[in-house]
Every structure is written in structure tokens, then in C-alpha cells.
Design a protein around this motif. Structure first.
Motif, short mmCIF file in Angstrom:
data_model
loop_
_atom_site.label_atom_id
_atom_site.label_comp_id
_atom_site.label_asym_id
_atom_site.label_seq_id
_atom_site.Cartn_x
_atom_site.Cartn_y
_atom_site.Cartn_z
N ALA A 45 0.78 -1.45 0.19
CA ALA A 45 -0.32 -0.10 0.37
C ALA A 45 1.03 1.28 0.00
O ALA A 45 2.37 0.93 0.53
CB ALA A 45 -0.58 -0.06 1.53
N ALA A 46 0.45 2.12 -0.08
CA ALA A 46 1.03 3.42 -0.49
C ALA A 46 -0.44 4.60 -0.11
O ALA A 46 -1.17 5.05 -0.68
CB ALA A 46 1.54 3.70 -1.74
N ILE A 47 0.91 5.73 0.63
CA ILE A 47 -0.14 6.80 0.46
C ILE A 47 0.53 8.30 0.38
O ILE A 47 1.47 8.41 0.38
CB ILE A 47 -0.51 7.07 1.67
N LYS A 48 -0.25 9.18 -0.36
CA LYS A 48 0.31 10.50 -0.13
C LYS A 48 0.52 11.46 0.68
O LYS A 48 -0.59 11.64 0.58
CB LYS A 48 -0.23 10.98 -2.00
N TRP A 49 1.33 12.18 1.28
CA TRP A 49 1.58 13.06 2.52
C TRP A 49 0.54 14.06 2.04
O TRP A 49 -0.44 13.77 3.20
CB TRP A 49 3.43 13.21 2.29
N SER A 50 0.92 14.75 0.94
CA SER A 50 -0.26 16.12 0.68
C SER A 50 -1.87 15.94 0.84
O SER A 50 -2.70 16.77 1.68
CB SER A 50 -0.07 16.55 0.02
N SER A 51 -2.44 14.66 0.05
CA SER A 51 -3.31 14.60 -0.02
C SER A 51 -4.32 14.23 0.79
O SER A 51 -5.87 13.99 0.43
CB SER A 51 -3.92 14.54 -1.89
#
Length: 125
Positions: A45-51
């Protein structure tokens, strides 16, 4: 940037664990990968910090949730309904630069510049 992963352990099938990864600095995105014994490392899994945009491998959709706490520079992986095949060393990783918003780019190991030390998750049947 240094990454510190924690939260692994032994759990029965159907149980839950929450992994944490603390980053010493801010990066563009964070990801979780895992490597089972005798197998290649795979994206989870991954996540974008800003959004807060998230991406998942199909095998964990609906069971795992990635989230972030910007104030703590920490990313979490909540793992529910664990299966024996989820047994692996889990690694967090951080991407320093912008990634194209697609699962393909977020799932590539080469997209990430920093890696944590790994935390072992063992799911017993």
C-alpha cells in the motif's frame, strides 16, 4: 530521512495488527512493502502525504488501511482479517520526489528513496 517501523508481532488468522512508520523528515509519499520467506518483496500500500490519496495491492483491499498523521510524521498500516499468507517482514519506504498518481508508480520499489528496517508479522492458522 530515516524511517522507523514498528508494530509487528504474532497474531492468529482473522486477527488485526497496526504497523507504524515514523519518518525523520517529510517526503512526498510513503509506502509499505512486504517480503515473505523465500519470496520477492512485494508492494502492499502507499499514501501521498499532502492529499492522503491511497493505493493498495488487490490482495489487501478491504482488509488493510493505510493512513498518515502529518503532525507526527507517521504512517500507519491497519491490517484486519489477517491471513497466514500475510506473514512477512513489512518494510516502510519513502519517496522523495513527485510520483505520477497511479498505482503503477506507487507500487514500484524504485520509486522509493528511503527504507526502514522492517518489522515481522506472523499470522498463525
Amino acid at each position: 530521512v530515516q524511517l522507523q517501523a514498528s508494530g509487528g508481532g504474532l497474531v492468529q488468522a482473522g486477527g488485526s495488527l497496526r504497523l507504524s512508520c515514523v519518518a525523520s523528515g517529510r517526503t512526498y509519499a510513503m509506502g509499505w512493502f512486504r517480503q515473505a520467506p523465500g519470496k520477492e518483496r512485494e508492494y502492499v500500500a502507499a499514501i501521498k502525504w499532502s492529499s492522503g490519496s491511497t493505493y493498495y495491492v488487490n490482495s489487501v483491499k478491504g482488509r488493510f488501511t493505510i493512513s498518515r498523521d502529518n503532525a507526527k510524521n507517521t504512517v500507519y498500516l491497519q491490517m484486519n482479517s489477517l491471513k497466514p499468507e500475510d506473514t512477512a517482514v513489512y518494510y516502510c519506504a519513502a519517496a522523495r520526489t513527485t510520483l505520477i498518481s497511479s498505482t503503477y508508480y506507487y507500487s514500484r520499489s524504485s520509486s522509493y528513496d528511503y527504507w526502514g528496517q522492517g518489522t515481522l508479522v506472523t499470522v498463525s492458522s
